[in-house]
Each structure stands twice: as C-alpha cells, then as structure tokens.
Design a protein around this motif. Structure first.
Motif, PDB file in Angstrom:
ATOM      1  N   LEU A  19       2.146  18.517 -13.786  1.00 57.88           N
ATOM      2  CA  LEU A  19       3.175  19.224 -14.528  1.00 57.88           C
ATOM      3  C   LEU A  19       2.829  19.280 -16.007  1.00 57.88           C
ATOM      4  CD1 LEU A  19       6.047  20.504 -14.642  1.00 57.88           C
ATOM      5  CD2 LEU A  19       6.903  18.184 -14.965  1.00 57.88           C
ATOM      6  N   PHE A  20       2.423  18.142 -16.559  1.00 55.50           N
ATOM      7  CA  PHE A  20       2.030  18.121 -17.963  1.00 55.50           C
ATOM      8  C   PHE A  20       0.801  18.999 -18.202  1.00 55.50           C
ATOM      9  CE2 PHE A  20       4.726  14.384 -18.485  1.00 55.50           C
ATOM     10  CZ  PHE A  20       5.263  14.640 -19.731  1.00 55.50           C
ATOM     11  N   GLY A  21      -0.159  18.943 -17.308  1.00 54.61           N
ATOM     12  CA  GLY A  21      -1.357  19.765 -17.456  1.00 54.61           C
ATOM     13  C   GLY A  21      -1.040  21.247 -17.413  1.00 54.61           C
ATOM     14  N   ALA A  22      -0.171  21.636 -16.484  1.00 59.43           N
ATOM     15  CA  ALA A  22       0.205  23.047 -16.374  1.00 59.43           C
ATOM     16  C   ALA A  22       0.984  23.506 -17.605  1.00 59.43           C
ATOM     17  CB  ALA A  22       1.033  23.271 -15.110  1.00 59.43           C
ATOM     18  N   SER A  23       1.783  22.615 -18.176  1.00 54.51           N
ATOM     19  CA  SER A  23       2.576  23.005 -19.341  1.00 54.51           C
ATOM     20  C   SER A  23       1.741  23.025 -20.617  1.00 54.51           C
ATOM     21  CB  SER A  23       3.772  22.068 -19.509  1.00 54.51           C
ATOM     22  OG  SER A  23       3.340  20.797 -19.928  1.00 54.51           O
ATOM     23  N   ALA A  24       0.582  22.395 -20.600  1.00 59.06           N
ATOM     24  CA  ALA A  24      -0.247  22.309 -21.802  1.00 59.06           C
ATOM     25  C   ALA A  24      -1.383  23.316 -21.795  1.00 59.06           C
ATOM     26  CB  ALA A  24      -0.810  20.895 -21.929  1.00 59.06           C
TER      27      ALA A  24
ATOM     28  N   GLY B  79       0.796  -1.222   0.000  1.00 55.80           N
ATOM     29  CA  GLY B  79       0.000   0.000   0.000  1.00 55.80           C
ATOM     30  C   GLY B  79       0.825   1.266   0.000  1.00 55.80           C
ATOM     31  N   ARG B  80       1.923   1.294   0.744  1.00 52.92           N
ATOM     32  CA  ARG B  80       2.744   2.504   0.824  1.00 52.92           C
ATOM     33  C   ARG B  80       3.438   2.772  -0.505  1.00 52.92           C
ATOM     34  NH1 ARG B  80       7.902   3.980   4.436  1.00 52.92           N
ATOM     35  NH2 ARG B  80       7.853   6.188   3.970  1.00 52.92           N
ATOM     36  N   ALA B  81       3.996   1.733  -1.144  1.00 51.53           N
ATOM     37  CA  ALA B  81       4.657   1.910  -2.435  1.00 51.53           C
ATOM     38  C   ALA B  81       3.658   2.408  -3.479  1.00 51.53           C
ATOM     39  CB  ALA B  81       5.289   0.599  -2.891  1.00 51.53           C
ATOM     40  N   ARG B  82       2.478   1.851  -3.443  1.00 46.64           N
ATOM     41  CA  ARG B  82       1.442   2.269  -4.384  1.00 46.64           C
ATOM     42  C   ARG B  82       1.080   3.737  -4.175  1.00 46.64           C
ATOM     43  NH1 ARG B  82      -3.571  -1.395  -5.615  1.00 46.64           N
ATOM     44  NH2 ARG B  82      -2.033  -2.245  -7.001  1.00 46.64           N
ATOM     45  N   LEU B  83       0.965   4.161  -2.930  1.00 50.26           N
ATOM     46  CA  LEU B  83       0.634   5.550  -2.624  1.00 50.26           C
ATOM     47  C   LEU B  83       1.717   6.498  -3.126  1.00 50.26           C
ATOM     48  CD1 LEU B  83      -1.357   7.463  -1.248  1.00 50.26           C
ATOM     49  CD2 LEU B  83      -0.083   7.131   0.867  1.00 50.26           C
ATOM     50  N   VAL B  84       2.987   6.120  -2.930  1.00 55.44           N
ATOM     51  CA  VAL B  84       4.097   6.951  -3.399  1.00 55.44           C
ATOM     52  C   VAL B  84       4.067   7.063  -4.918  1.00 55.44           C
ATOM     53  CG1 VAL B  84       6.614   7.062  -3.604  1.00 55.44           C
ATOM     54  CG2 VAL B  84       5.564   6.490  -1.401  1.00 55.44           C
ATOM     55  N   VAL B  85       3.843   5.951  -5.609  1.00 53.24           N
ATOM     56  CA  VAL B  85       3.795   5.973  -7.074  1.00 53.24           C
ATOM     57  C   VAL B  85       2.623   6.814  -7.557  1.00 53.24           C
ATOM     58  CG1 VAL B  85       3.437   4.570  -9.130  1.00 53.24           C
ATOM     59  CG2 VAL B  85       4.978   3.799  -7.349  1.00 53.24           C
ATOM     60  N   MET B  86       1.486   6.640  -6.950  1.00 50.48           N
ATOM     61  CA  MET B  86       0.319   7.414  -7.362  1.00 50.48           C
ATOM     62  C   MET B  86       0.536   8.910  -7.139  1.00 50.48           C
ATOM     63  SD  MET B  86      -1.523   5.261  -8.723  1.00 50.48           S
ATOM     64  CE  MET B  86      -3.265   5.148  -8.774  1.00 50.48           C
ATOM     65  N   ALA B  87       1.171   9.275  -6.037  1.00 50.82           N
ATOM     66  CA  ALA B  87       1.467  10.687  -5.775  1.00 50.82           C
ATOM     67  C   ALA B  87       2.449  11.228  -6.809  1.00 50.82           C
ATOM     68  CB  ALA B  87       2.019  10.853  -4.361  1.00 50.82           C
ATOM     69  N   ALA B  88       3.459  10.430  -7.153  1.00 55.65           N
ATOM     70  CA  ALA B  88       4.431  10.865  -8.164  1.00 55.65           C
ATOM     71  C   ALA B  88       3.760  11.024  -9.525  1.00 55.65           C
ATOM     72  CB  ALA B  88       5.575   9.863  -8.245  1.00 55.65           C
ATOM     73  N   MET B  89       2.879  10.087  -9.872  1.00 49.37           N
ATOM     74  CA  MET B  89       2.175  10.188 -11.146  1.00 49.37           C
ATOM     75  C   MET B  89       1.256  11.402 -11.167  1.00 49.37           C
ATOM     76  SD  MET B  89       1.347   6.217 -12.051  1.00 49.37           S
ATOM     77  CE  MET B  89       0.424   6.627 -13.516  1.00 49.37           C
ATOM     78  N   LEU B  90       0.595  11.658 -10.062  1.00 50.43           N
ATOM     79  CA  LEU B  90      -0.268  12.834  -9.989  1.00 50.43           C
ATOM     80  C   LEU B  90       0.550  14.106 -10.181  1.00 50.43           C
ATOM     81  CD1 LEU B  90      -3.028  14.090  -9.473  1.00 50.43           C
ATOM     82  CD2 LEU B  90      -2.518  14.002  -7.027  1.00 50.43           C
ATOM     83  N   ALA B  91       1.729  14.177  -9.546  1.00 51.13           N
ATOM     84  CA  ALA B  91       2.598  15.345  -9.716  1.00 51.13           C
ATOM     85  C   ALA B  91       3.030  15.485 -11.173  1.00 51.13           C
ATOM     86  CB  ALA B  91       3.805  15.226  -8.795  1.00 51.13           C
TER      87      ALA B  91
END
Length: 142
Positions: free
Chosen positions: A60-65, A44-56
């Motif tokens: 970033l992509f959304g802000a740049s587009a 669960g913790r690894a998944r949360l970290v990955v999901m947070a990184a993907m959201l970030a």
C-alpha cells in the motif's frame, strides 16, 4: 505519495515538508515495531499472518509513493532561483541518481573486503541515517 495513507492529504497542509517526513518516519517506526513485537512469538501461523499483513501494508505504501519523482522535482523547482529551474533539477537528479549508479558498486566492494551482508547494509544505510538525523534536528530548531 504517503500523504494518501497518512492523516495529512498533502505536504501543504503539514507545518513543513521536513516535519511531515519526520511524522512519516515515526509512523513507520511505530507500525513496524508493533508488528515485529507481535511477531515475536514462535507460533508459525501468527508469524505468517503478521508477515502477510506487513507485506500488504508495504505494498500500500509502495503504491501510494509511486509519484515521488514528480513531487521531488516539483519541490526542487519551487525552491530554485528564477531562471534556474533547469539547472537545479538537473543537479538534483545527478546527485540523486549518482547513488543509484555508485551504490551497487560500493556494496559489492564492501563485500569483497570481507564485510557480511548485514554489515554492508548497515554501512550503506549510514548516509541516510546521518541525513535523517540532520533533517530531524533542523526541524526541531525551526
């Protein structure tokens, strides 16, 4: 646009706009595939970290587009015949935003005829898939 995040600072430095978009699609596929593969463990913790990184990353992509409309209309105007910029941009916007108007109604109709949300999303994604494949194919032929 995504050029602020990817290696080419703008489309003019890429071989072509279609090739540049192909690079963007491949880049997204690789990033998402690696992140999802890393997410596969049930920790669960690894998944949360990955999901947070993907959201970030997605933020970033959304802000740049944020200026895609301007880039899109500039490209339409550049390709328009002399004296036809107004007609070309208005036609392009009608086609673009017809999907914005019709998309939710079509999606709702798909749900009403019994499709699940997942299948309705797949049906709605088919036009984009077909267009993407045609663009990729036209890029290869050039």
């Amino acid at each position: 646009h995504l050029g602020r995040v990817l290696p080419y600072p703008d489309v003019e430095h890429a071989a072509s706009a279609a090739r540049y978009q192909s690079y963007v699609a491949i880049y997204w596929l690789c990033i998402s595939g690696v992140a999802m593969a890393w997410c596969a463990p049930r920790d669960g913790r690894a998944r949360l970290v990955v999901m947070a990184a993907m959201l970030a990353l997605y933020m970033l992509f959304g802000a740049s587009a944020i200026g895609w409309n301007g880039v899109y209309l500039a490209e339409v105007a550049r390709r328009a015949p002399a004296g036809g910029v107004g007609t070309a941009t208005s036609a392009a916007l009608v086609v673009t935003f017809a999907g914005v108007m019709a998309g939710p109604a079509i999606f709702s109709a798909l749900l009403q005829v019994g499709l699940s949300y997942g299948k309705a999303f797949m049906v709605m994604g088919l036009p984009a898939l077909v267009c993407g494949l045609r663009l990729a194919r036209s890029t290869v032929r050039r």
